[in-house]
Design an enzyme around this catalytic site. Structure first.
Site, PDB file in Angstrom:
ATOM      1  N   GLU A 113      63.107  45.305  59.379  1.00 37.99           N
ATOM      2  CA  GLU A 113      63.799  44.036  59.173  1.00 37.99           C
ATOM      3  C   GLU A 113      62.768  42.928  59.265  1.00 37.99           C
ATOM      4  O   GLU A 113      61.853  43.001  60.088  1.00 37.99           O
ATOM      5  CB  GLU A 113      64.858  43.804  60.259  1.00 37.99           C
ATOM      6  CG  GLU A 113      66.110  44.606  60.074  1.00 37.99           C
ATOM      7  CD  GLU A 113      66.418  45.433  61.304  1.00 37.99           C
ATOM      8  OE1 GLU A 113      65.771  45.215  62.345  1.00 37.99           O
ATOM      9  OE2 GLU A 113      67.272  46.317  61.203  1.00 37.99           O
ATOM     10  N   TYR A 125      54.856  43.623  52.566  1.00 40.58           N
ATOM     11  CA  TYR A 125      55.677  44.843  52.481  1.00 40.58           C
ATOM     12  C   TYR A 125      55.919  45.235  51.022  1.00 40.58           C
ATOM     13  O   TYR A 125      55.864  46.413  50.666  1.00 40.58           O
ATOM     14  CB  TYR A 125      57.002  44.656  53.219  1.00 40.58           C
ATOM     15  CG  TYR A 125      56.853  44.399  54.708  1.00 40.58           C
ATOM     16  CD1 TYR A 125      56.001  45.179  55.489  1.00 40.58           C
ATOM     17  CD2 TYR A 125      57.556  43.382  55.342  1.00 40.58           C
ATOM     18  CE1 TYR A 125      55.856  44.950  56.849  1.00 40.58           C
ATOM     19  CE2 TYR A 125      57.416  43.150  56.702  1.00 40.58           C
ATOM     20  CZ  TYR A 125      56.555  43.930  57.447  1.00 40.58           C
ATOM     21  OH  TYR A 125      56.415  43.693  58.793  1.00 40.58           O
TER      22      TYR A 125
HETATM   23  C1  LIG Z   1      52.343  39.273  58.040  1.00 41.84           C
HETATM   24  C2  LIG Z   1      50.920  39.454  58.587  1.00 41.84           C
HETATM   25  C3  LIG Z   1      50.909  40.641  59.551  1.00 41.84           C
HETATM   26  C4  LIG Z   1      49.974  39.758  57.397  1.00 41.84           C
HETATM   27  O1  LIG Z   1      48.695  40.091  57.933  1.00 41.84           O
HETATM   28  P1  LIG Z   1      47.344  39.802  57.105  1.00 41.84           P
HETATM   29  O2  LIG Z   1      46.264  40.592  57.743  1.00 41.84           O
HETATM   30  O3  LIG Z   1      47.142  38.339  56.985  1.00 41.84           O
HETATM   31  O4  LIG Z   1      47.725  40.389  55.677  1.00 41.84           O
HETATM   32  P2  LIG Z   1      46.710  41.016  54.592  1.00 41.84           P
HETATM   33  O5  LIG Z   1      45.447  40.217  54.568  1.00 41.84           O
HETATM   34  O6  LIG Z   1      46.592  42.467  54.846  1.00 41.84           O
HETATM   35  O7  LIG Z   1      47.533  40.738  53.242  1.00 41.84           O
HETATM   36  C5  LIG Z   1      47.882  41.788  52.351  1.00 41.84           C
HETATM   37  C6  LIG Z   1      48.768  41.213  51.265  1.00 41.84           C
HETATM   38  O8  LIG Z   1      49.987  40.694  51.843  1.00 41.84           O
HETATM   39  C7  LIG Z   1      50.362  39.490  51.140  1.00 41.84           C
HETATM   40  N1  LIG Z   1      50.212  38.327  52.025  1.00 41.84           N
HETATM   41  C8  LIG Z   1      49.700  38.313  53.281  1.00 41.84           C
HETATM   42  N2  LIG Z   1      49.764  37.059  53.792  1.00 41.84           N
HETATM   43  C9  LIG Z   1      50.310  36.272  52.832  1.00 41.84           C
HETATM   44  C10 LIG Z   1      50.627  34.885  52.777  1.00 41.84           C
HETATM   45  N3  LIG Z   1      50.377  34.050  53.807  1.00 41.84           N
HETATM   46  N4  LIG Z   1      51.206  34.438  51.648  1.00 41.84           N
HETATM   47  C11 LIG Z   1      51.465  35.250  50.606  1.00 41.84           C
HETATM   48  N5  LIG Z   1      51.164  36.589  50.593  1.00 41.84           N
HETATM   49  C12 LIG Z   1      50.613  37.084  51.700  1.00 41.84           C
HETATM   50  C13 LIG Z   1      49.410  39.381  49.961  1.00 41.84           C
HETATM   51  O9  LIG Z   1      49.942  40.174  48.894  1.00 41.84           O
HETATM   52  C14 LIG Z   1      48.165  40.029  50.533  1.00 41.84           C
HETATM   53  O10 LIG Z   1      47.275  40.497  49.556  1.00 41.84           O
HETATM   54  P3  LIG Z   1      46.118  39.477  49.008  1.00 41.84           P
HETATM   55  O11 LIG Z   1      45.457  38.860  50.204  1.00 41.84           O
HETATM   56  O12 LIG Z   1      45.226  40.395  48.224  1.00 41.84           O
HETATM   57  O13 LIG Z   1      46.839  38.469  48.189  1.00 41.84           O
HETATM   58  C15 LIG Z   1      50.419  38.153  59.277  1.00 41.84           C
HETATM   59  O14 LIG Z   1      50.655  37.058  58.431  1.00 41.84           O
HETATM   60  C16 LIG Z   1      51.063  37.893  60.626  1.00 41.84           C
HETATM   61  O15 LIG Z   1      50.589  38.365  61.664  1.00 41.84           O
HETATM   62  N6  LIG Z   1      52.170  37.113  60.617  1.00 41.84           N
HETATM   63  C17 LIG Z   1      52.859  36.779  61.873  1.00 41.84           C
HETATM   64  C18 LIG Z   1      53.631  37.984  62.406  1.00 41.84           C
HETATM   65  C19 LIG Z   1      54.645  38.484  61.386  1.00 41.84           C
HETATM   66  O16 LIG Z   1      55.235  37.728  60.641  1.00 41.84           O
HETATM   67  N7  LIG Z   1      54.851  39.828  61.400  1.00 41.84           N
HETATM   68  C20 LIG Z   1      55.812  40.471  60.531  1.00 41.84           C
HETATM   69  C21 LIG Z   1      57.083  40.656  61.237  1.00 41.84           C
HETATM   70  S1  LIG Z   1      58.299  41.508  60.225  1.00 41.84           S
END
Ligand SMILES: CC(C)(COP(=O)(O)OP(=O)(O)OC[C@H]1O[C@@H](n2cnc3c(N)ncnc32)[C@H](O)[C@@H]1OP(=O)(O)O)[C@@H](O)C(=O)NCCC(=O)NCCS
Length: 162
Positions: A113, A125
């Site tokens: 979720e 995702y």
């Molecule tokens: C969600 C989260 C874990 C992503 O981690 P991350 O290490 O920054 O993500 P990645 O660098 O592996 O990104 C992989 C892909 O996800 C997508 N993505 C990640 N962050 C994004 C953003 N801010 N906006 C749009 N797309 C995004 C993109 O498709 C990205 O690929 P790209 O960089 O080649 O475009 C991070 O933003 C986070 O910790 N958020 C707060 C906690 C959270 O929301 N957890 C999820 C709870 S369900």
């Protein structure tokens, strides 16, 4: 303008251990409007059906991803990356490892979720092959935000190089 953070060195994904708890808690507090408690993280150290992975880079904890295996389903329960280290592929890397661990255990599908307003997580995702399959209205107690329910039904045949 602030300097970009230096590239992480020696990045590795390892199982959660006691020594990670304090740093994981800090990342959780910086990432989640309703953060898990320290006790919740400690419970994951011994959860019989849990897979809890931590990413270390440049000698410190920079993220974590956790799931529970329930029958043939992986339920992804938490994932976060240090705000200073986002958009470097760490979230994707940890979730790939989580899905592959579950695959090795014979798990055939994965679900989670996510807050409807969390565009970054939803994009990540979807990038991994998850699809939105429904909405739980006003699911999150802190702000009554809707939850999007996502599924990856084809985990048995799934590969990160789809
Ligand atoms: C969600 C989260 C874990 C992503 O981690 P991350 O290490 O920054 O993500 P990645 O660098 O592996 O990104 C992989 C892909 O996800 C997508 N993505 C990640 N962050 C994004 C953003 N801010 N906006 C749009 N797309 C995004 C993109 O498709 C990205 O690929 P790209 O960089 O080649 O475009 C991070 O933003 C986070 O910790 N958020 C707060 C906690 C959270 O929301 N957890 C999820 C709870 S369900």
């Amino acid at each position: 303008m602030a300097d970009a953070p230096a590239a992480l060195k020696h990045v590795q994904v390892v199982p959660l251990a006691e020594r990670h708890i304090a740093a994981v808690l800090e990342i959780e507090k910086a990432s989640n409007s309703a953060p898990w408690s320290e006790r919740s993280f400690r419970n994951e150290l011994t959860h019989p059906d849990g897979i809890f992975l931590v990413t270390e880079g440049s000698g410190r904890v920079v993220g974590f991803a956790a799931g529970w295996v329930l029958a043939d389903e992986l339920h992804i329960i938490n994932v976060a990356v240090d705000p200073q280290c986002r958009r470097q592929g760490l979230g994707r890397k940890m979730l790939v490892e989580l899905l592959l661990h579950a695959q090795e255990k014979g798990v055939t599908c994965a679900t989670l979720e996510v807050r409807a307003g969390n565009a970054a997580a939803i994009a990540l995702y979807e990038d991994l092959g998850f699809h939105s399959c429904g909405v739980r209205k006003k699911y999150y107690p802190d702000n009554r935000e809707d939850a999007v329910v996502m599924w990856l039904h084809e985990l048995a045949e799934w590969s990160p190089e789809r």
